[in-house]
Write an enzyme that holds these catalytic residues in place. Structure first.
Site, PDB file in Angstrom:
ATOM      1  N   CYS A 299       0.834  -1.200   0.000  1.00 48.69           N
ATOM      2  CA  CYS A 299       0.000   0.000   0.000  1.00 48.69           C
ATOM      3  C   CYS A 299       0.874   1.258   0.000  1.00 48.69           C
ATOM      4  CB  CYS A 299      -0.853   0.035   1.253  1.00 48.69           C
ATOM      5  SG  CYS A 299      -1.801  -1.456   1.539  1.00 48.69           S
TER       6      CYS A 299
ATOM      7  N   ARG B  69       4.635  -0.179  -6.616  1.00 50.65           N
ATOM      8  CA  ARG B  69       4.675  -0.988  -5.395  1.00 50.65           C
ATOM      9  C   ARG B  69       3.593  -2.056  -5.372  1.00 50.65           C
ATOM     10  NH1 ARG B  69       7.850   1.585  -1.589  1.00 50.65           N
ATOM     11  NH2 ARG B  69       6.901   0.379   0.054  1.00 50.65           N
TER      12      ARG B  69
ATOM     13  N   TRP C  20      -3.434  -2.488  -1.238  1.00 50.48           N
ATOM     14  CA  TRP C  20      -3.169  -3.864  -1.654  1.00 50.48           C
ATOM     15  C   TRP C  20      -3.964  -4.709  -0.669  1.00 50.48           C
ATOM     16  CZ3 TRP C  20      -0.052  -8.163   0.130  1.00 50.48           C
ATOM     17  CH2 TRP C  20       0.287  -9.065  -0.878  1.00 50.48           C
TER      18      TRP C  20
ATOM     19  N   ASN D 158      -1.465   1.979   6.129  1.00 53.92           N
ATOM     20  CA  ASN D 158      -0.686   0.813   5.687  1.00 53.92           C
ATOM     21  C   ASN D 158      -0.410  -0.019   6.929  1.00 53.92           C
ATOM     22  OD1 ASN D 158      -0.557   2.032   3.216  1.00 53.92           O
ATOM     23  ND2 ASN D 158       1.610   2.577   3.344  1.00 53.92           N
ATOM     24  N   GLY D 159      -0.518  -1.332   6.806  1.00 55.12           N
ATOM     25  CA  GLY D 159      -0.252  -2.192   7.965  1.00 55.12           C
ATOM     26  C   GLY D 159      -1.488  -2.999   8.316  1.00 55.12           C
TER      27      GLY D 159
ATOM     28  N   GLU E 116      17.178 -18.160  -8.552  1.00 52.60           N
ATOM     29  CA  GLU E 116      16.811 -16.794  -8.899  1.00 52.60           C
ATOM     30  C   GLU E 116      16.228 -16.738 -10.319  1.00 52.60           C
ATOM     31  OE1 GLU E 116      16.197 -14.203  -7.448  1.00 52.60           O
ATOM     32  OE2 GLU E 116      16.424 -12.574  -8.873  1.00 52.60           O
TER      33      GLU E 116
ATOM     34  N   LYS F 296      12.505 -15.380 -11.181  1.00 56.30           N
ATOM     35  CA  LYS F 296      12.234 -14.287 -12.130  1.00 56.30           C
ATOM     36  C   LYS F 296      11.159 -14.705 -13.114  1.00 56.30           C
ATOM     37  CE  LYS F 296      13.411 -11.701 -10.522  1.00 56.30           C
ATOM     38  NZ  LYS F 296      14.112 -11.513  -9.288  1.00 56.30           N
TER      39      LYS F 296
ATOM     40  N   GLU G 226       7.534 -15.197 -11.423  1.00 55.98           N
ATOM     41  CA  GLU G 226       6.811 -14.037 -10.904  1.00 55.98           C
ATOM     42  C   GLU G 226       6.325 -13.094 -11.996  1.00 55.98           C
ATOM     43  OE1 GLU G 226       8.958 -11.500  -8.165  1.00 55.98           O
ATOM     44  OE2 GLU G 226      10.796 -11.694  -9.289  1.00 55.98           O
TER      45      GLU G 226
ATOM     46  N   HIS H  12      17.058 -37.170  -8.361  1.00 50.94           N
ATOM     47  CA  HIS H  12      16.343 -37.638  -7.168  1.00 50.94           C
ATOM     48  C   HIS H  12      14.856 -37.293  -7.220  1.00 50.94           C
ATOM     49  CE1 HIS H  12      20.096 -38.843  -5.355  1.00 50.94           C
ATOM     50  NE2 HIS H  12      20.601 -37.671  -5.710  1.00 50.94           N
TER      51      HIS H  12
ATOM     52  N   LYS I  36       5.887  -4.521  -4.416  1.00 49.20           N
ATOM     53  CA  LYS I  36       7.326  -4.280  -4.440  1.00 49.20           C
ATOM     54  C   LYS I  36       7.957  -4.501  -3.073  1.00 49.20           C
ATOM     55  CE  LYS I  36      11.296  -3.240  -6.108  1.00 49.20           C
ATOM     56  NZ  LYS I  36      12.001  -4.385  -6.727  1.00 49.20           N
TER      57      LYS I  36
HETATM   58  O1  M6R Z   1      12.978  -5.627  -0.410  1.00 49.02           O
HETATM   59  P1  M6R Z   1      13.462  -7.013  -0.127  1.00 49.02           P
HETATM   60  O2  M6R Z   1      14.745  -7.332  -0.795  1.00 49.02           O
HETATM   61  O3  M6R Z   1      13.520  -7.311   1.337  1.00 49.02           O
HETATM   62  O4  M6R Z   1      12.352  -7.965  -0.740  1.00 49.02           O
HETATM   63  C1  M6R Z   1      12.388  -9.345  -0.586  1.00 49.02           C
HETATM   64  C2  M6R Z   1      11.458 -10.030  -1.549  1.00 49.02           C
HETATM   65  O5  M6R Z   1      10.124  -9.660  -1.296  1.00 49.02           O
HETATM   66  C3  M6R Z   1      11.800  -9.705  -3.001  1.00 49.02           C
HETATM   67  O6  M6R Z   1      13.122 -10.025  -3.309  1.00 49.02           O
HETATM   68  C4  M6R Z   1      10.864 -10.465  -3.975  1.00 49.02           C
HETATM   69  O7  M6R Z   1      11.122 -11.831  -3.902  1.00 49.02           O
HETATM   70  C5  M6R Z   1      11.028  -9.921  -5.402  1.00 49.02           C
HETATM   71  N1  M6R Z   1       9.752  -9.770  -6.036  1.00 49.02           N
HETATM   72  C6  M6R Z   1      11.839 -10.791  -6.268  1.00 49.02           C
HETATM   73  O8  M6R Z   1      11.945 -10.338  -7.564  1.00 49.02           O
END
Ligand code: M6R
Length: 608
Positions: free
Chosen positions: A2, A27, A74, A100-101, A481, A485, A488, A504, A603
């Site tokens: 948010c 975000r 959000w 927010n929260g 990673e 990518k 997501e 395995h 974000k």
């Molecule tokens: O801001 P941060 O690095 O703490 O965020 C951690 C994860 O939420 C963040 O890396 C998330 O996995 C990304 N969307 C990956 O691309």
């Protein structure tokens, strides 16, 4: 997550609030709204969906006024509908709140307030705050907010306006970031500096427990007992350009292409080639403290957790200190072995991830020295850690982390190098690694120059339903990673595995429709991974191989090859991650996905 924006000053608030909300779009959100005091009452406009819908509502029914608050939501409590969008009004419409929260005791408060005659109009936890403020108002908005916050349990960044005390915005934070923008005769409030950078670079970061009152004439910060607190004005050092697309189709692509620069920025002034070490002013640790570390715990989430895995190997390799990596969400709730001789490194792009922040606080509580490897300057982790390394990668807007990942690995390499040189790493080896680090920006550029070829490969796989990513040693985290990518942003199911683990279980998945990405640079485990490639080929899987030289052993095994330059083993994941990012990006674009704002993602994840 948010977003909050507020404005008070001589200008019309609505356009400034909308502009601020747009800057926070990256975000992630699913509804938006504004509340503006029009001289008589609070006018709210809200809409489910994107800000353009809110703009439509405002065009149909404009609001004017010079004090206002706005929000991108959000959804957590209740679906993303107009009735659940913030701001939320009190029963008598005199108080509007954005939040927010999470208010954890919202159900109890809701019952109490309903019994007092308040009528709720949403499913949100936030609405309890506006009713509480109305209930407690007795001539001063800040006193009513203080009273309300005393009754509330949970986390919040809030902004409150009232038609009964209209020349004020009252803000407060506990666990959710907020800052004041100090303009020329005008004041802003935001959950993220991007929202207000077009208007001022002077900001005051609020700390947990702070409450702020903004008026057209100034601002004051106080604690929950209304005792004044001094908070310094800081200057934002980056430019508006950094949060604009600059000719690229997406922020993600821009950020991928920025990496020769951002990786260079992470190293600037820190790498000492001659001595094969690094200079890290911010870690605030003496020689003795560095020598007395018994063990290292690295904690993080998502992409940052992947860079942590690479850091673990580097620290153990260079400095021979036992190191473990923990998901922050798990670390915070178990009973980890942490002593005053434990160094706890927390890695976070945003510096606001709730689980990571909580893990750091837990490590501190247990006596560990904490270091934050953080990108966002002034973020909560950066303010609460004992020391740290800023990534200096600049604002990362794309939800999928790219440039922050490579900078995290560089920061970890710099730290491991320093630690290693103090302990067991020879100057010769240190120099070799330092030179390899120094060479990275040019090497990354040479990979980016192959973007068109990688886009072509993406054409062949845009309709795939599953992907496997396999790597060994330093490139196992790169495989994780690469898979993250892809999933997501393209919504294709993808898994990363250590290549040898394939036999395995995952090998059962291999057939002619399964693309397998191998990260196979010419490193210490190259020969081993060749057998894994053979195993996939023997089962008619499609192979996309990231490698670093002509290898007869690979002949006949590769459907698509991507070449990266050679470097020391520990830095291969930095180079390998560039084609992985590009591949994911182009596949997602070809599938028509919203790359910068993938569904369901935010974000920075400031809730548990
Ligand atoms: O801001 P941060 O690095 O703490 O965020 C951690 C994860 O939420 C963040 O890396 C998330 O996995 C990304 N969307 C990956 O691309």
């Amino acid at each position: 997550m948010c977003g909050i924006v507020g404005y008070i000053g001589p200008k019309q608030a609505t356009p400034l609030l909308i502009e601020g909300l747009k800057r926070l779009e990256y975000r992630g959100y699913d509804s938006a709204g504004v509340a503006v005091y029009d001289g008589e009452s609070l006018e709210t406009r809200r809409a489910a969906g994107k800000i353009v819908k809110l703009e439509g509502a405002l065009a149909a029914d404009p609001v004017t006024g010079k004090v206002g608050i706005a929000h991108t939501r959000w959804a957590t409590h209740g679906p993303p509908t107009e009735r659940n969008a913030h701001p939320h009004l009190s029963s008598d419409d005199s108080v509007a709140v954005v939040h927010n929260g999470i208010i954890e005791n919202a159900d109890v408060l809701r019952k109490q307030l309903t019994a007092l005659g308040h009528t709720f109009r949403s499913d949100t936890d936030t609405e309890t705050i506006s009713h509480l403020v109305q209930e407690l108002y007795d001539g001063s908005l800040e006193e009513a907010v203080i009273g309300a916050l005393r009754k509330v349990e949970g986390t919040f960044g809030i902004a409150v306006v009232s038609s009964r005390d209209p020349q004020k915005i009252v803000a407060a934070r506990k666990g959710s970031p907020l800052l004041i923008g100090v303009g020329d005769g005008e004041y802003f409030l935001a959950s993220d500096a991007s929202a207000i950078l077009a208007h001022t670079r002077q900001v005051v970061y609020l700390d947990d427990g702070d409450l702020a009152v903004l008026t057209p004439d100034g601002y004051k910060v106080m604690d929950i007992n209304a005792s004044p607190i001094r908070r310094s004005v800081e200057r934002i050092e980056w430019d508006l350009e950094a949060i604009e697309r600059g000719g690229f189709d997406h922020f993600m692509l821009k950020e991928i292409f920025e990496q020769p620069t951002t990786v260079g920025n992470t190293m600037r002034g820190r790498l000492i080639l001659e001595d094969g070490t690094s200079k890290l002013g911010g870690i605030n640790m003496s020689h003795e403290q560095l020598m007395n570390i018994d063990n290292v715990v690295i904690t993080a989430c998502g992409t940052s957790w992947h860079s942590a895995l690479i850091g673990e190997m580097m620290i153990e390799d260079f400095a021979r200190i036992p190191t473990e990596v923990e998901y922050a969400s798990e670390f915070r709730y178990r009973n980890p072995i942490v002593t005053p001789r434990t160094l706890c490194i927390v890695i976070s792009q945003s510096g606001e991830t709730a689980d990571t922040l909580a893990a750091m606080r837990e490590a501190k509580r247990r006596g560990a020295h904490t270091l934050g490897f953080v990108n966002v300057v002034g973020s909560t982790i950066a303010r609460e850690d004992d020391g740290g390394i800023y990534l200096h990668a600049g604002p990362e807007i794309g939800v999928a982390s790219t440039k922050a990942f490579t900078s995290q690995v560089i920061a970890l390499a710099l730290f491991a190098l320093k630690l290693g040189r103090k302990r067991t790493l020879s100057v010769m080896r240190g120099r070799e690694i330092a030179q390899a680090l120094d060479a990275l920006p040019k090497q990354i550029q040479s990979i980016l120059d192959q973007a068109a070829a990688i886009e072509k490969i993406a054409d062949s796989y845009k309709d795939a339903h599953n992907f496997l990513y396999l790597g060994r040693g330093y490139n196992f985290p790169a495989a994780l990673e690469g898979a993250l990518k892809l999933k997501e942003i393209s919504y294709i199911h993808a898994e990363g595995y250590p290549a040898a683990e394939m036999k395995h279980g995952p090998i059962a998945l291999i057939d002619e429709s399964m693309p397998v990405v191998f990260i196979a640079p010419h490193d210490a485990v190259f020969d081993k991974i060749v057998s894994n490639i053979q195993e996939v080929k023997a089962r008619h899987g499609k192979t996309i191989v990231i490698t670093s030289r002509d290898e007869p052993a690979l002949e006949g095994l590769i459907d698509h090859e991507i070449r990266i330059p050679e470097t020391v083993d520990m830095l291969t994941p930095v180079l390998a991650s560039i084609p992985l990012q590009l591949l994911a990006y182009y596949i997602a674009v070809k599938r028509g996905a919203n790359v910068d704002q993938p569904r369901n993602l935010a974000k920075s994840v400031t809730v548990e």
